[in-house]
Design an enzyme around this catalytic site. Structure first.
Site, PDB file in Angstrom:
ATOM      1  N   CYS A 193       4.424  16.395 -22.596  1.00  8.55           N
ATOM      2  CA  CYS A 193       4.699  16.620 -24.009  1.00  8.55           C
ATOM      3  C   CYS A 193       6.020  15.973 -24.407  1.00  8.55           C
ATOM      4  O   CYS A 193       6.855  15.645 -23.576  1.00  8.55           O
ATOM      5  CB  CYS A 193       4.737  18.103 -24.358  1.00  8.55           C
ATOM      6  SG  CYS A 193       3.262  19.020 -23.901  1.00  8.55           S
ATOM      7  N   GLU A 237      -4.416   7.082  -9.604  1.00  9.54           N
ATOM      8  CA  GLU A 237      -3.894   7.607 -10.860  1.00  9.54           C
ATOM      9  C   GLU A 237      -4.038   6.647 -12.022  1.00  9.54           C
ATOM     10  O   GLU A 237      -4.166   7.084 -13.169  1.00  9.54           O
ATOM     11  CB  GLU A 237      -2.437   8.054 -10.702  1.00  9.54           C
ATOM     12  CG  GLU A 237      -1.428   6.968 -10.430  1.00  9.54           C
ATOM     13  CD  GLU A 237      -0.019   7.538 -10.225  1.00  9.54           C
ATOM     14  OE1 GLU A 237       0.243   8.677 -10.651  1.00  9.54           O
ATOM     15  OE2 GLU A 237       0.808   6.848  -9.620  1.00  9.54           O
ATOM     16  N   LYS A 268      -1.243   5.683  -6.142  1.00  4.89           N
ATOM     17  CA  LYS A 268      -1.098   4.662  -7.183  1.00  4.89           C
ATOM     18  C   LYS A 268      -2.458   4.182  -7.673  1.00  4.89           C
ATOM     19  O   LYS A 268      -2.698   4.050  -8.868  1.00  4.89           O
ATOM     20  CB  LYS A 268      -0.300   3.458  -6.644  1.00  4.89           C
ATOM     21  CG  LYS A 268       1.182   3.667  -6.621  1.00  4.89           C
ATOM     22  CD  LYS A 268       1.750   3.755  -8.025  1.00  4.89           C
ATOM     23  CE  LYS A 268       2.970   4.632  -8.075  1.00  4.89           C
ATOM     24  NZ  LYS A 268       2.739   6.051  -7.889  1.00  4.89           N
ATOM     25  N   ASN A 296       7.341  22.628 -26.003  1.00  9.93           N
ATOM     26  CA  ASN A 296       6.986  22.171 -24.651  1.00  9.93           C
ATOM     27  C   ASN A 296       7.091  23.365 -23.715  1.00  9.93           C
ATOM     28  O   ASN A 296       8.012  24.186 -23.844  1.00  9.93           O
ATOM     29  CB  ASN A 296       7.949  21.085 -24.166  1.00  9.93           C
ATOM     30  CG  ASN A 296       7.757  19.768 -24.878  1.00  9.93           C
ATOM     31  OD1 ASN A 296       6.837  19.601 -25.673  1.00  9.93           O
ATOM     32  ND2 ASN A 296       8.637  18.821 -24.601  1.00  9.93           N
ATOM     33  N   GLY A 297       6.188  23.466 -22.759  1.00 10.80           N
ATOM     34  CA  GLY A 297       6.246  24.550 -21.793  1.00 10.80           C
ATOM     35  C   GLY A 297       5.057  25.480 -21.887  1.00 10.80           C
ATOM     36  O   GLY A 297       4.031  25.161 -22.506  1.00 10.80           O
ATOM     37  N   GLU A 333       1.103   7.097  -0.704  1.00 12.28           N
ATOM     38  CA  GLU A 333       1.561   6.584  -1.990  1.00 12.28           C
ATOM     39  C   GLU A 333       0.627   5.496  -2.503  1.00 12.28           C
ATOM     40  O   GLU A 333       0.362   5.401  -3.707  1.00 12.28           O
ATOM     41  CB  GLU A 333       2.986   6.045  -1.860  1.00 12.28           C
ATOM     42  CG  GLU A 333       3.543   5.396  -3.106  1.00 12.28           C
ATOM     43  CD  GLU A 333       3.644   6.340  -4.307  1.00 12.28           C
ATOM     44  OE1 GLU A 333       3.894   5.833  -5.424  1.00 12.28           O
ATOM     45  OE2 GLU A 333       3.487   7.567  -4.139  1.00 12.28           O
ATOM     46  N   HIS A 352     -12.353  10.817  13.019  1.00 14.60           N
ATOM     47  CA  HIS A 352     -12.479  12.278  12.982  1.00 14.60           C
ATOM     48  C   HIS A 352     -13.057  12.750  11.655  1.00 14.60           C
ATOM     49  O   HIS A 352     -12.675  13.797  11.131  1.00 14.60           O
ATOM     50  CB  HIS A 352     -11.131  12.934  13.265  1.00 14.60           C
ATOM     51  CG  HIS A 352     -10.600  12.647  14.627  1.00 14.60           C
ATOM     52  ND1 HIS A 352     -11.006  13.317  15.756  1.00 14.60           N
ATOM     53  CD2 HIS A 352      -9.700  11.711  15.049  1.00 14.60           C
ATOM     54  CE1 HIS A 352     -10.385  12.829  16.809  1.00 14.60           C
ATOM     55  NE2 HIS A 352      -9.586  11.845  16.410  1.00 14.60           N
ATOM     56  N   LYS A 371       4.278  12.077 -17.200  1.00 18.45           N
ATOM     57  CA  LYS A 371       5.382  11.500 -16.434  1.00 18.45           C
ATOM     58  C   LYS A 371       6.274  12.576 -15.845  1.00 18.45           C
ATOM     59  O   LYS A 371       6.645  12.532 -14.688  1.00 18.45           O
ATOM     60  CB  LYS A 371       6.198  10.582 -17.351  1.00 18.45           C
ATOM     61  CG  LYS A 371       7.367   9.879 -16.660  1.00 18.45           C
ATOM     62  CD  LYS A 371       6.874   8.877 -15.647  1.00 18.45           C
ATOM     63  CE  LYS A 371       8.002   8.050 -15.081  1.00 18.45           C
ATOM     64  NZ  LYS A 371       7.518   7.140 -14.027  1.00 18.45           N
ATOM     65  N   TRP A 374       0.405  17.545 -24.391  1.00 18.76           N
ATOM     66  CA  TRP A 374      -0.449  17.473 -23.208  1.00 18.76           C
ATOM     67  C   TRP A 374      -1.098  18.834 -23.055  1.00 18.76           C
ATOM     68  O   TRP A 374      -0.421  19.839 -22.865  1.00 18.76           O
ATOM     69  CB  TRP A 374       0.391  17.119 -21.984  1.00 18.76           C
ATOM     70  CG  TRP A 374      -0.391  16.809 -20.752  1.00 18.76           C
ATOM     71  CD1 TRP A 374      -0.979  15.625 -20.428  1.00 18.76           C
ATOM     72  CD2 TRP A 374      -0.658  17.698 -19.655  1.00 18.76           C
ATOM     73  NE1 TRP A 374      -1.598  15.722 -19.202  1.00 18.76           N
ATOM     74  CE2 TRP A 374      -1.422  16.977 -18.700  1.00 18.76           C
ATOM     75  CE3 TRP A 374      -0.337  19.030 -19.386  1.00 18.76           C
ATOM     76  CZ2 TRP A 374      -1.850  17.542 -17.509  1.00 18.76           C
ATOM     77  CZ3 TRP A 374      -0.776  19.599 -18.196  1.00 18.76           C
ATOM     78  CH2 TRP A 374      -1.518  18.856 -17.275  1.00 18.76           C
ATOM     79  N   ARG A 376       5.252   9.965 -21.414  1.00 19.43           N
ATOM     80  CA  ARG A 376       5.293  11.279 -20.783  1.00 19.43           C
ATOM     81  C   ARG A 376       3.899  11.853 -20.543  1.00 19.43           C
ATOM     82  O   ARG A 376       3.735  12.803 -19.783  1.00 19.43           O
ATOM     83  CB  ARG A 376       6.108  12.241 -21.652  1.00 19.43           C
ATOM     84  CG  ARG A 376       7.581  11.872 -21.747  1.00 19.43           C
ATOM     85  CD  ARG A 376       8.319  12.775 -22.699  1.00 19.43           C
ATOM     86  NE  ARG A 376       8.435  14.128 -22.185  1.00 19.43           N
ATOM     87  CZ  ARG A 376       9.421  14.557 -21.404  1.00 19.43           C
ATOM     88  NH1 ARG A 376      10.361  13.726 -21.024  1.00 19.43           N
ATOM     89  NH2 ARG A 376       9.467  15.800 -20.997  1.00 19.43           N
TER      90      ARG A 376
END
Length: 603
Positions: A2, A484, A481, A103-104, A477, A500, A598, A77, A27
């Site tokens: 947000c 996402e 990448k 926000n929150g 990582e 395995h 973000k 968001w 964000r």
């Protein structure tokens, strides 16, 4: 997550608010809205599902010629309630007087709704609307606006996170704002004062900011900022100056921020070298070093990409500093703390410095008296303020949701700290300077990486990264990448684990990307790649030159002996570029992947 922006000043607020929302797009969000009180004493509220551009189009149709000197805006968001116009902010009190963005998360919103607002007809499914309806209710009972705002905040339970910005249509020159566990700044300038959740949104107006601490309230006019503590006592705080070039948050000639930020990694490495070295000696505050040396174990706490950087940093702390080190996912550690030794030291890694899960852990370990250090890309962030020590990552504004340059900055900063703890690492400045040159050479070879992405990954429904040792850390990582920003179902894991279970997923033409930078395990990883090829996979290699074979796909500069440990920094670039070009080939929004944010400021 947000974004908040508010303006009160002498100029038209609307263009500034919309421009600020554009700068907050990185964000992560799924709807947006703006409220302006006009010069002819009207209230104009426009909200839209989708991107800021959708909101701008709607403003152009519905309110193109409005002019007002104050307003608030928000990118949302979704948490409570699906992405929709009704759930977008700002929200309005039942009497149409108060407009609020948030926000929150308000943890006890259902209880408050039931206890105080059973007679109010709600227009959304959000927790945020409860806050503005409470202000309206208390105002109807005779409270002034500030008292009603403070009363609403006092009813929120201690687990709630909020950054509020509110306007009263009957006194529109004032902005009411407060925060707890969510970032918020008041920007001050000659012709206007502003409120924002991110300084980068308003840098073209001001670089001078007053930071709000948890529980504090600010009442902002175009000429003044009044601050109140949690008990309602008025106090003053001097602004701090943020020395950032506004152009650093612009794309320039690049099509996407992500590509720009990938390309900036070599220069970020040089900036870190310049900042943290003096005559080839690492330059770290001796108080930090002494505190770490007194510990019997280091705990690295992080999330997402920062967690992956911590896995690599762990190897340097153990091999160079000789201190046992563990890396933990913040969201797990916060509620399932392991058995700790007598003298632990905590390192928090966060690009934004506002990660809610990490902050939860920081509050926990501070209550237990343990020392802490934050590595963050944002000075004056919550984690940097609240930890005992902090060190900057110096990566500059990172706008794309997928972290790139902050990741490599996190690794390099940990390397420098480990070297300083060792006290005997000679020639590190020279080695890192040489590494920066190597990084640039990998960046300059991006066309080859683009070709591989287009040939093997753009049409792939799934993919795998494998490696051993530190390469296995990098596969995590690499997978993150790719998943996402291209939405590929991809997994990264230790190559020895292939047999395995995971090899059962290998089908014809499944891309399997092997990372090979460690001499002692290179042959083993190649054998594992051959096993996948025997099942129809398309094996792709990312390998350092000294370990390369004929037919390898992406060849990185040579790393021998002690330099071999630096391979994750070089490997970061091709894994980032493969993700970038796969997303680009699928015609996706590289900088703004769906459902992601973000800065994750809620748990």
């Amino acid at each position: 997550m947000c974004g908040i922006i508010g303006y009160t000043g002498v100029n038209n607020a609307l263009p500034f608010l919309l421009s600020g929302l554009e700068r907050l797009e990185y964000r992560g969000y799924d709807s947006a809205g703006v409220y302006v009180h006009t010069d002819d004493d009207k209230d104009v509220l426009v909200k839209s599902k989708g991107r800021v551009k959708d909101l701008e189009d709607k403003v152009e149709k519905e309110a193109e010629h409005i002019s007002g000197k104050s307003g608030i805006a928000h990118t949302r968001w979704a948490t409570h309630g699906a992405p929709s116009v009704e759930n977008a902010h700002p929200h309005v009190s039942a009497d149409g007087r108060f407009y609020l963005v948030h926000n929150g998360v308000i943890e006890n919103y259902l209880q408050l709704k039931s206890e105080y607002l059973s007679d109010v007809a709600f227009k959304s499914q959000t927790d945020t609307e409860v806050a503005v309806q409470l202000v309206g209710k208390f105002s109807d009972q005779g409270m002034d606006t500030l008292s009603a705002f403070r009363k609403m905040i006092s009813l929120l339970d201690e687990n709630s996170a909020y950054a509020f910005l509110m306007m009263d249509a009957e006194d529109p020159d004032l902005l009411y704002t407060a925060k707890s566990k969510s970032p918020l700044l008041v920007g001050v300038s000659k012709d206007a004062n502003v409120v924002t959740s991110d300084a980068s949104a308003v840098l073209k107006l001001t670089k001078d900011f007053i930071e709000l601490h948890d529980g504090e309230i600010a009442v902002v006019s175009k000429t003044d900022v009044s601050l109140y503590d949690a008990e309602g006592n008025k106090f003053t705080r001097e602004p701090f100056h943020l020395n950032i070039d506004p152009a650093a948050a612009d794309k320039g000639a690049y099509p996407f921020f992500m590509l720009k930020e990938i390309d900036e990694q070599a220069s970020v490495a040089r900036k870190l070298i310049q900042h943290y070295f003096d005559n080839d000696l690492p330059k770290i505050d001796t108080n930090i070093l002494d505190a770490i040396k007194k510990s019997d174990r280091i705990y690295i706490i992080a999330a997402g990409t920062s967690y992956h950087a911590g896995l690599i940093g762990r190897r340097f702390f153990e091999k160079w500093a000789g201190i046992p080190t563990e890396v933990h996912v913040a969201s797990e550690f916060a509620y399932d703390q392991p058995l700790l030794p007598k003298k632990p030291f905590f390192i928090f890694i966060s690009q934004s410095g506002e990660t809610a899960d990490s902050r939860q852990v920081l509050e926990l370990i501070k209550s237990e008296g343990y020392p802490s250090l934050t590595l963050s890309n944002v000075t004056n962030s919550t984690l940097t303020r609240e930890a005992d020590y902090s060190l900057p990552l110096l990566a500059g504004p990172e706008i794309a949701v997928a972290s790139t340059k902050a990741y490599t900055a996190q690794i390099i900063t940990q390397i420098i700290i480990a070297a300083a703890l060792n006290g005997k690492k000679a020639h590190l400045e020279e080695q890192l300077s040489h590494l920066a040159v190597m990084m640039q050479s990998v960046i300059d070879g991006k066309e080859k990486i683009k070709e591989i992405a287009n040939r093997y990954l753009v049409e792939a429904g799934r993919a795998f990264y494998i490696g051993r040792g530190v390469d296995a850390d990098v596969t995590l990582e690499a997978a993150l990448k790719l998943k996402e920003i291209s939405y590929t179902l991809v997994e990264g894991f230790a190559a020895g684990e292939l047999k395995h279970g995971t090899i059962s997923l290998i089908e014809q033409n499944t891309p399997v990307i092997g990372l090979i930078s460690q001499a002692k395990t290179a042959g083993l990883t190649r054998s594992n790649l051959e096993e996948t090829k025997a099942r129809g996979a398309k094996a792709i290699t990312i390998v350092t030159k000294n370990l390369a074979h004929s037919g390898d796909d992406i060849i990185l500069p040579e790393l021998k002996d002690e330099m071999e440990m630096f391979s994750p920094i070089l490997e970061a670039i091709p894994i980032q570029l493969l993700a970038y070009y796969t997303s680009l080939g699928r015609k996706l929004d590289v900088d703004h992947p769906r459902n992601l944010a973000k800065s994750v400021t809620v748990q």
